[in-house]
Design a protein around this motif. Structure first.
Motif, short mmCIF file in Angstrom:
data_model
loop_
_atom_site.label_atom_id
_atom_site.label_comp_id
_atom_site.label_asym_id
_atom_site.label_seq_id
_atom_site.Cartn_x
_atom_site.Cartn_y
_atom_site.Cartn_z
N HIS A 259 -58.53 -22.22 -9.19
CA HIS A 259 -59.22 -21.12 -9.87
C HIS A 259 -58.80 -21.01 -11.34
O HIS A 259 -58.72 -19.90 -11.88
N THR B 211 -55.30 -12.11 -5.86
CA THR B 211 -56.33 -12.57 -4.93
C THR B 211 -56.26 -14.08 -4.70
O THR B 211 -56.40 -14.55 -3.57
N ILE B 212 -56.07 -14.86 -5.76
CA ILE B 212 -56.00 -16.31 -5.57
C ILE B 212 -54.74 -16.68 -4.78
O ILE B 212 -54.76 -17.64 -4.00
N GLU C 240 -55.51 -15.93 -1.10
CA GLU C 240 -56.35 -16.96 -0.50
C GLU C 240 -55.53 -18.18 -0.10
O GLU C 240 -55.67 -18.72 1.01
N SER D 170 -65.73 -18.09 -6.59
CA SER D 170 -65.19 -16.77 -6.93
C SER D 170 -65.79 -15.68 -6.06
O SER D 170 -65.06 -14.82 -5.52
N ARG E 63 -67.19 -15.94 -3.10
CA ARG E 63 -66.75 -16.12 -1.71
C ARG E 63 -65.33 -15.58 -1.53
O ARG E 63 -65.04 -14.87 -0.56
N MET E 64 -64.44 -15.89 -2.46
CA MET E 64 -63.05 -15.44 -2.33
C MET E 64 -62.94 -13.92 -2.46
O MET E 64 -62.30 -13.26 -1.62
#
Length: 611
Positions: A274, A381-382, A385, A456, A458-459
């Motif tokens: 990302h 968030t990344i 994931e 982005s 989707r995550m």
């Protein structure tokens, strides 16, 4: 008159949502919005000219439920990384920790200028940065400001800033000069990320408010002066449990710390996957002037992990096993009266946009005027994931030790391209990064589309941080914000050029012409070549300015009527910004020629050296 409010009013308020930028989520006639108290961020009392105000950190959503603020997605991202990081801890037998909290310390850079001089510059007033200005004979090349003593006027200001912040509950810790003349920095103690975000907003407000009391003005723009260092805020991010375990602490023997290596490999994977989104999180109009210059991180996302960890990664990728870690040593000063110093196992790298610094990552891209919420939403968030994907596999593994070892090795090998410990300012790095396939996103308008890529959306939807509609609204808001900022800058340049700079240059040219005429009348044989050359050069620059001014006026008007936000932002970037630079070039040449008494505004030297 006695006024009262209830507990219900503390918890819920109703401001006007249609007056707030919503990117199309709210129509003008639909006004209702709600605020909700973020109880995890302390309320505070603020005392100012209107009295004492109870300030309650709040989230803000529309009547239809979409988040209109930066706090709501931040809190959701905190929940996401908390849940997934706990799964990682449980895999390693930790059954006692109950929460994993992102903690942040945001260093804040800023400039101070004399307020009287500030008020004589329309560009500083309207745009927050100088749109015209020639470099003074001395800049920052001697580094005497960075390593010099803090001036008394500035020290008194810093002292009052600290006292104001402490009253508000903001733990300001250190302050010092920065590299550029008139530039300074303030650093707080690390805090839970949503509190750190709120406190950084209070820091910026306090810096500006207190400056006025000292006859100063605080500039938070990322690049207030061309040719000297700009300002950012270094977002130091880590993950810590409520009982004091830092997931990013490698320990004394990182090669044996499997939990740390898994967390590290997940974060490298997240940043590599990302990189465009992380770059977008630091994109704002002012940062376009800073990122990629020889002062700030380049616009290319890479990760510095240091010699010690790179050696461990090399071992794992080449042999499949890491058997040792480089250790720090003793630094001998060579002076008998000085003690030997402990030497860290690795150096630091100030050119890296995302640098590991012992037990945290320092994201150095964030702009000085921007909120730190967006980059931390992305980081949380990344990471969540990547942790989820790891936990999904490892929780089902029959042989955990083998599975985690293989996963670390695979993730490091797959995402090793994101690791770069060299000089991020070097031209060679741009070429190497391109060979590695790393994106080089140079401007805000190029970065914005990263918000709504398939990956982005989707995550963010998977972790309930943003809906697709909320992301699309932010895209519209950012395009619009870019266009508005450049439009203001362009119109300010038009105003200054037409009403101040050109008239001053005409006066100077008239003086030269009068001098030339009078000398020739009084002494026909006198050498007047100097006056003639100056008059010719001044007239040429005036002509260039007039042409550039007409062009900037024309393109600004044309771009202003474009209705599509994306097309308009790109037009401002591709057409108006170059036209602004074309107008500035002859104006700055004229500043170096025109009599200082005639020049209509304080120079760079007046602003940055006379504080």
């Amino acid at each position: 008159v006695i006024m009262e409010f209830s507990g219900k009013e503390l918890i819920k308020g109703e401001p006007d949502a249609s007056s707030f930028p919503s990117g199309g989520l709210r129509a003008t006639f639909e006004a209702r919005g709600y605020t909700a108290w973020d109880c995890t961020s302390p309320a505070f009392l603020r005392e100012d000219a209107i009295g004492v105000t109870l300030c309650i950190p709040t989230a803000f959503c529309s009547y239809t439920g979409e988040a209109l603020d930066k706090k709501t997605p931040l809190l959701k991202s905190m929940e996401a990384v908390d849940e997934q990081a706990l799964r990682i801890l449980r895999l390693f037998g930790n059954t006692t920790s109950k929460r994993v909290v992102p903690s942040v310390g945001a260093e804040q850079e800023y400039f101070l200028v004399d307020r009287e001089k500030y008020l004589q510059r329309k560009d500083l007033i309207y745009a927050g940065r100088t749109l015209f200005g020639a470099m003074p004979p001395k800049g920052q090349e001697l580094e005497d400001h960075y390593f010099g003593a803090i001036r008394e006027r500035v020290a008194a200001y810093m002292k009052e800033v600290n006292e104001e912040l402490w009253r508000l509950g903001v733990p300001a810790k250190t302050q010092h000069n920065e590299v550029a003349p008139a530039q300074h920095e303030l650093a707080p103690i690390y805090e839970q990320v949503n509190v750190a975000v709120d406190h950084n907003q209070m820091v910026m407000e306090t810096l500006k408010k207190v400056a006025g009391r000292h006859g100063l003005n605080c500039l938070l723009h990322e690049k207030p002066f061309a040719g000297v260092n700009g300002s950012g805020k270094h977002n130091n991010w880590s993950l810590t449990t409520e009982d004091g375990i830092n997931l990013l602490n490698p320990g004394e023997t990182p090669h044996e710390n499997i939990q740390f290596l898994l967390v590290l490999s997940c974060i490298l994977k997240a940043v590599d996957r990302h990189a465009d989104l992380l770059r977008e999180s630091a994109a704002d109009v002012g940062n376009d002037h800073r990122l990629g210059a020889n002062e700030a991180p380049p616009a290319i996302i890479s990760v510095f992990i240091g010699e010690q960890l790179e050696d461990v990664v090399d071992q794992l990728c080449s042999t499949g096993e890491a058997t040792h870690s480089k250790v720090g040593g003793t630094l001998k000063t060579g002076v008998k009266t000085l003690p030997d110093l402990f030497k860290d196992a690795t150096d630091r790298n100030r050119t890296s946009p995302f640098a590991f610094t012992g037990n945290k990552f320092e994201f150095r891209m964030v702009g000085s005027s921007d909120s730190i919420s967006s980059p931390n939403v992305v980081l949380n968030t990344i990471a969540a994931e990547a942790f989820k994907e790891a936990a999904d596999i490892l929780e089902k593994a029959e042989d955990f030790d083998t599975a985690v070892h293989d996963m670390i090795k695979e993730q490091l090998a797959a995402h090793r391209r994101i690791i770069f410990n060299g000089n991020g300012y070097a031209d060679a790095w741009v070429e190497e990064a391109e060979m590695r396939g790393l994106p080089n996103i140079k401007s805000m308008v190029e970065a914005i589309p990263a918000l709504t890529t398939e990956a982005s959306v989707r995550m963010f939807e998977a972790f309930n941080v943003f809906t697709k509609a909320e992301l699309e609204s932010r895209v519209e808001i950012e395009y619009e914000a870019y266009s508005k900022a450049i439009n203001i800058e362009a119109r300010t340049m038009i105003d200054m050029a037409g009403k101040q700079i050109i008239p001053a240059a005409v006066k100077y040219a008239t003086m030269l012409a009068d001098s030339l005429s009078k000398v020739q009348t009084a002494c026909p044989d006198a050498d007047v070549s100097v006056q003639a050359e100056l008059l010719t050069e001044t007239s040429a620059y005036l002509s260039d300015m007039k042409v550039a001014l007409a062009n900037l006026t024309d393109v600004t008007e044309k771009c202003g009527i474009i209705e599509n936000n994306k097309e308009q932002a790109n037009a401002y970037h591709d057409i108006v910004v170059p036209a602004m630079e074309a107008l500035r070039a002859p104006a700055d040449k004229l500043e170096m020629m025109v009599d200082k008494e005639l020049w209509p505004m304080p120079s760079y030297g007046d602003l940055i050296f006379e504080v």
